[in-house]
Scaffold this motif. Structure first.
Motif, PDB file in Angstrom:
ATOM      1  N   GLY A 178       2.690  13.061 -17.178  1.00 48.28           N
ATOM      2  CA  GLY A 178       2.982  14.077 -18.187  1.00 48.28           C
ATOM      3  C   GLY A 178       3.063  13.566 -19.595  1.00 48.28           C
ATOM      4  O   GLY A 178       3.893  14.054 -20.384  1.00 48.28           O
ATOM      5  N   VAL A 179       2.184  12.604 -19.985  1.00 43.61           N
ATOM      6  CA  VAL A 179       2.153  12.099 -21.358  1.00 43.61           C
ATOM      7  C   VAL A 179       0.740  12.269 -21.896  1.00 43.61           C
ATOM      8  O   VAL A 179      -0.144  11.442 -21.624  1.00 43.61           O
ATOM      9  N   PRO A 180       0.466  13.336 -22.658  1.00 48.07           N
ATOM     10  CA  PRO A 180      -0.851  13.481 -23.280  1.00 48.07           C
ATOM     11  C   PRO A 180      -0.973  12.555 -24.498  1.00 48.07           C
ATOM     12  O   PRO A 180      -0.026  12.389 -25.276  1.00 48.07           O
ATOM     13  N   LEU A 181      -2.137  11.976 -24.676  1.00 49.02           N
ATOM     14  CA  LEU A 181      -2.364  10.973 -25.713  1.00 49.02           C
ATOM     15  C   LEU A 181      -3.399  11.463 -26.720  1.00 49.02           C
ATOM     16  O   LEU A 181      -4.418  12.047 -26.352  1.00 49.02           O
ATOM     17  N   ILE A 182      -3.112  11.187 -28.006  1.00 44.03           N
ATOM     18  CA  ILE A 182      -4.003  11.560 -29.107  1.00 44.03           C
ATOM     19  C   ILE A 182      -4.372  10.291 -29.861  1.00 44.03           C
ATOM     20  O   ILE A 182      -3.513   9.431 -30.124  1.00 44.03           O
ATOM     21  N   PHE A 183      -5.624  10.181 -30.237  1.00 47.90           N
ATOM     22  CA  PHE A 183      -6.075   9.037 -31.044  1.00 47.90           C
ATOM     23  C   PHE A 183      -7.123   9.526 -32.040  1.00 47.90           C
ATOM     24  O   PHE A 183      -7.711  10.611 -31.877  1.00 47.90           O
ATOM     25  N   GLY A 184      -7.343   8.726 -33.070  1.00 49.19           N
ATOM     26  CA  GLY A 184      -8.292   9.065 -34.118  1.00 49.19           C
ATOM     27  C   GLY A 184      -9.534   8.194 -34.048  1.00 49.19           C
ATOM     28  O   GLY A 184      -9.440   7.006 -33.696  1.00 49.19           O
ATOM     29  N   LEU A 185     -10.647   8.794 -34.373  1.00 47.38           N
ATOM     30  CA  LEU A 185     -11.914   8.065 -34.426  1.00 47.38           C
ATOM     31  C   LEU A 185     -12.620   8.501 -35.708  1.00 47.38           C
ATOM     32  O   LEU A 185     -13.105   9.637 -35.813  1.00 47.38           O
ATOM     33  N   ARG A 186     -12.585   7.574 -36.704  1.00 48.24           N
ATOM     34  CA  ARG A 186     -13.096   7.863 -38.040  1.00 48.24           C
ATOM     35  C   ARG A 186     -12.347   9.055 -38.641  1.00 48.24           C
ATOM     36  O   ARG A 186     -11.131   9.016 -38.778  1.00 48.24           O
ATOM     37  N   ASN A 187     -13.055  10.110 -38.985  1.00 47.59           N
ATOM     38  CA  ASN A 187     -12.376  11.236 -39.635  1.00 47.59           C
ATOM     39  C   ASN A 187     -12.102  12.402 -38.671  1.00 47.59           C
ATOM     40  O   ASN A 187     -11.950  13.549 -39.106  1.00 47.59           O
ATOM     41  N   SER A 188     -12.055  12.142 -37.372  1.00 49.08           N
ATOM     42  CA  SER A 188     -11.787  13.198 -36.386  1.00 49.08           C
ATOM     43  C   SER A 188     -10.737  12.717 -35.392  1.00 49.08           C
ATOM     44  O   SER A 188     -10.537  11.508 -35.195  1.00 49.08           O
ATOM     45  N   LEU A 189     -10.075  13.684 -34.750  1.00 37.93           N
ATOM     46  CA  LEU A 189      -9.009  13.400 -33.781  1.00 37.93           C
ATOM     47  C   LEU A 189      -9.450  13.851 -32.400  1.00 37.93           C
ATOM     48  O   LEU A 189     -10.142  14.866 -32.242  1.00 37.93           O
ATOM     49  N   PHE A 190      -8.998  13.112 -31.381  1.00 38.59           N
ATOM     50  CA  PHE A 190      -9.382  13.393 -30.007  1.00 38.59           C
ATOM     51  C   PHE A 190      -8.134  13.410 -29.119  1.00 38.59           C
ATOM     52  O   PHE A 190      -7.184  12.649 -29.340  1.00 38.59           O
ATOM     53  N   LEU A 191      -8.194  14.274 -28.113  1.00 34.59           N
ATOM     54  CA  LEU A 191      -7.144  14.343 -27.089  1.00 34.59           C
ATOM     55  C   LEU A 191      -7.698  13.701 -25.829  1.00 34.59           C
ATOM     56  O   LEU A 191      -8.731  14.118 -25.300  1.00 34.59           O
ATOM     57  N   GLU A 192      -7.016  12.675 -25.353  1.00 37.62           N
ATOM     58  CA  GLU A 192      -7.512  11.897 -24.221  1.00 37.62           C
ATOM     59  C   GLU A 192      -7.379  12.681 -22.913  1.00 37.62           C
ATOM     60  O   GLU A 192      -6.427  13.436 -22.716  1.00 37.62           O
ATOM     61  N   GLN A 193      -8.352  12.459 -22.021  1.00 35.21           N
ATOM     62  CA  GLN A 193      -8.340  13.108 -20.712  1.00 35.21           C
ATOM     63  C   GLN A 193      -7.145  12.608 -19.886  1.00 35.21           C
ATOM     64  O   GLN A 193      -6.718  11.464 -20.030  1.00 35.21           O
TER      65      GLN A 193
END
Length: 285
Positions: free
Chosen positions: A134-149
């Protein structure tokens, strides 16, 4: 491509909301590396960028240990330090200062009871948090953000928990067994009480019948009323026919004889007439 990314992010958010109970506004716990990445790539304002990624309203959090770590990095991270001060401080309950990743792991705990999204650029920290359900992870790649599977461990945890919900635990089985036993006992008590009531009613009915019989005997009252039957003294004169007198009978017989003679005479006369006719014919010839 942007539409596909939005659909993928919504699907991941739906997974965490359905399986782990995440609710809006979503709480995002940011570390120093993620804040520095936002400023370096000019992804501002941060709350707006994250709300578009998660398609919902968000609240941004940080910790004291993260701020202390940014202070130690010097002037290169001064803007990130200033931005981190503007975030809400999440409470960390350790007395001594810890590293940012250790502090975040402690705030998350074993089951992430506070339902935090963790936003970090630290790959090692992300790998460690993938082993926590139950820990969703967010990270950035250049100028956009992604939500990890969701990781394989998290999916397996959800599957096992669903199977566990379908089966009863030992405590639930004991409670169910106790309730069934109580229900059976109450039903037996009710049946016994109903039988006792039926027996009591029968006894009362017998007692009342006996009392009535005794009172009748004492008063000399018979059980059934006896009526005297009236004997028939004679026939009803109105229903009987009147007797015919002898005179009427004789008159009737006389009339019948006279009528009979007349008929006989008439018959004889006819015969005589026919005979005389024949004789006349013979003589004429």
């Amino acid at each position: 491509m942007k539409v596909k990314k939005q659909k993928r992010h919504r699907k991941i958010v739906r997974f965490y909301t359905a399986c782990f109970g995440f609710r809006q506004p979503y709480k995002v716990l940011c570390d120093g590396t993620f804040v520095h990445h936002l400023i370096a790539n000019q992804i501002t304002p941060a709350d707006k960028a994250l709300s578009t990624t998660l398609a919902a309203s968000v609240k941004l959090f940080s910790t004291k240990c993260v701020i202390d770590e940014l202070k130690g990095l010097g002037e290169s991270h001064s803007e990130a330090l200033q931005a981190a001060h503007e975030l809400t401080i999440a409470r960390c309950e350790h007395e001594r200062k810890k590293s940012a990743d250790a502090c975040i792991k402690e705030v998350i705990g074993e089951k992430n009871m506070e339902h935090f999204f963790v936003a970090t650029q630290d790959v090692d920290l992300r790998k460690k948090l993938q082993e926590v359900p139950g820990v969703p992870l967010i990270f950035g790649l250049r100028n956009s953000l992604f939500l990890e599977q969701p990781s394989a461990f998290q999916r397996q945890f959800v599957k096992a928990s669903e199977e566990g919900r379908s089966h009863m635990t030992e405590s639930e089985y004991k409670m169910l067994k106790k309730r069934a036993k109580d229900i059976l006992e109450t039903e037996e008590i009710r049946e016994l009480s109903n039988e006792d009531e039926d027996v009591g009613d029968q006894k009362l009915e017998l007692q009342t019948v006996k009392r009535k019989d005794n009172t009748r005997k004492q008063m000399g009252v018979k059980d059934r009323p006896q009526f005297k039957r009236k004997k028939a003294k004679g026939p009803n004169p109105l229903s009987c026919k009147r007797k015919k007198s002898h005179e009427n009978s004789n008159m009737g017989s006389g009339k019948e004889s006279k009528d009979g003679d007349n008929t006989m005479r008439s018959r004889n006369r006819k015969r005589k007439r026919s005979r005389n006719g024949k004789n006349l014919v013979e003589t004429g010839s």
